[in-house]
Design an enzyme around this catalytic site. Sequence first.
Site, PDB file in Angstrom:
ATOM      1  N   GLU A 177       9.661  -8.824   3.647  1.00 46.53           N
ATOM      2  CA  GLU A 177      10.400  -7.840   2.954  1.00 46.53           C
ATOM      3  C   GLU A 177      11.523  -7.619   3.788  1.00 46.53           C
ATOM      4  OE1 GLU A 177       9.440  -4.194   1.102  1.00 46.53           O
ATOM      5  OE2 GLU A 177      11.162  -4.107  -0.192  1.00 46.53           O
ATOM      6  N   LYS A 219       9.762 -11.175  -0.264  1.00 46.71           N
ATOM      7  CA  LYS A 219      10.255 -10.268  -1.206  1.00 46.71           C
ATOM      8  C   LYS A 219      11.811 -10.038  -0.797  1.00 46.71           C
ATOM      9  CE  LYS A 219       9.404  -5.334  -2.761  1.00 46.71           C
ATOM     10  NZ  LYS A 219       8.292  -4.547  -3.100  1.00 46.71           N
TER      11      LYS A 219
HETATM   12  C1  5MM Z   1       7.647   1.671  -2.991  1.00 43.52           C
HETATM   13  O1  5MM Z   1       8.705   1.842  -1.922  1.00 43.52           O
HETATM   14  C2  5MM Z   1       8.182   1.223  -0.775  1.00 43.52           C
HETATM   15  C3  5MM Z   1       8.721   1.668   0.489  1.00 43.52           C
HETATM   16  O2  5MM Z   1       8.008   3.112   0.612  1.00 43.52           O
HETATM   17  P1  5MM Z   1       8.567   3.739   2.133  1.00 43.52           P
HETATM   18  O3  5MM Z   1       9.875   3.836   2.124  1.00 43.52           O
HETATM   19  O4  5MM Z   1       7.651   4.920   1.569  1.00 43.52           O
HETATM   20  O5  5MM Z   1       7.719   2.824   3.141  1.00 43.52           O
HETATM   21  C4  5MM Z   1       9.515  -0.316  -0.824  1.00 43.52           C
HETATM   22  O6  5MM Z   1       9.075  -0.921   0.043  1.00 43.52           O
HETATM   23  C5  5MM Z   1       9.169  -0.754  -2.005  1.00 43.52           C
HETATM   24  O7  5MM Z   1       8.084  -1.468  -2.006  1.00 43.52           O
HETATM   25  C6  5MM Z   1      10.249  -1.868  -2.238  1.00 43.52           C
HETATM   26  O8  5MM Z   1      11.564  -1.507  -1.750  1.00 43.52           O
HETATM   27  C7  5MM Z   1      10.451  -2.127  -3.832  1.00 43.52           C
HETATM   28  O9  5MM Z   1      10.636  -0.876  -4.283  1.00 43.52           O
HETATM   29  P2  5MM Z   1      12.077  -0.698  -5.305  1.00 43.52           P
HETATM   30  O10 5MM Z   1      11.888   0.781  -5.799  1.00 43.52           O
HETATM   31  O11 5MM Z   1      13.215  -1.225  -4.304  1.00 43.52           O
HETATM   32  O12 5MM Z   1      11.862  -1.927  -6.341  1.00 43.52           O
END
Ligand code: 5MM
Length: 336
Positions: A177, A219
């Site tokens: 990601e 991702k």
């Molecule tokens: C759930 O948030 C993830 C990051 O958590 P931390 O910052 O606490 O490590 C993040 O990687 C998330 O999986 C992705 O960004 C997708 O989440 P969004 O909210 O952007 O769809």
Amino acid sequence: MSIEQLAETAQAMVAAGKGIIAIDESTATIAKRFAGVGIENSEENRRRYRELLLTTPNLNQYISGAIMFDETIRQSTSDGVPFAKYMSDNGMIPGIKVDKGTHNLAGFPGEVVTEGLDGLRARLEEYYKLGARFCKWRAVINIGEDIPTGTCIDANSHALARYAALCQEQGLVPMVEPEVIMDGSHDIDECFQVTEVVLRSLFASLVEQNVVLEGTILKASMVVPGTTSGEKVSIEEVAAATLQCLKSTVPAILPGIVFLSGGQSDEDATAHLNAMNQMGPNPWPLSFSYGRAMQAAALKLWSQDLVNNFAAAQKTVFARAKDNGLAALGQWKSAA
Ligand code: 5MM
């Protein structure tokens, strides 16, 4: 673990009409999400909330897997079933976030690099035993004056590729990601250019580290204008720009691409995914791995009454899963 098995898991993650729910908020991030709706950030509330999400009735119709946090993969349902076992018993693939978060990149103000490679092999061995079958590592690329630098992009790509190689060695599918952050005054063209450079660098690093692309999931962030740019773009413009960027950088052999929502509204995240699938056929399945855009409405509802709104909040989770599952097929219709 053979390449075929890794590829099979990767394909199952992006099975037609299914996507991933990201519930891997670290303790600090879930604290922010809970504070936003007035929920106490206790371990039991975090467990109960993850239980709400994962035990949503019929979730597996639209959800192929979930990304958990270290604490979550060690927790269980109220009946004592470990979450990873609950998921595999219910046809969903357990995933785990294995990065240790972002840290300032020394010598490069405003830029960060994701850490977590030290000791990763041993952690992966343990996560596999706990039931995980895929992992996630998130790199953060900020756009601003004179950033991102090539050094920051390459440092993050190198870490992503080292992580991915270790995952595959341990029989786990790496989800890579590289998130190009939406915050900023940049326009959509700048987001396009940065995303293109980031993805080129990432795939060059993956190949350099002998990562098997057939057993890897990307991702990705979508190509959008910065949140303070004031630029207005249509759903179709975002979809077309994102597709063009991905097609020019991501090998067709990749089993699938899932998107993060990155702070987009629920409706926009779904509409963009739907539009990209309607513009197909595309070289890879395009689906979702949303965190906020899957959870925000349910979290708000649950916060109003943690006991009595549990089932209603699960209905909201199901509705978001269904909308995004349909968008993954290009079959979603806006209620508006
Ligand atoms: C759930 O948030 C993830 C990051 O958590 P931390 O910052 O606490 O490590 C993040 O990687 C998330 O999986 C992705 O960004 C997708 O989440 P969004 O909210 O952007 O769809």
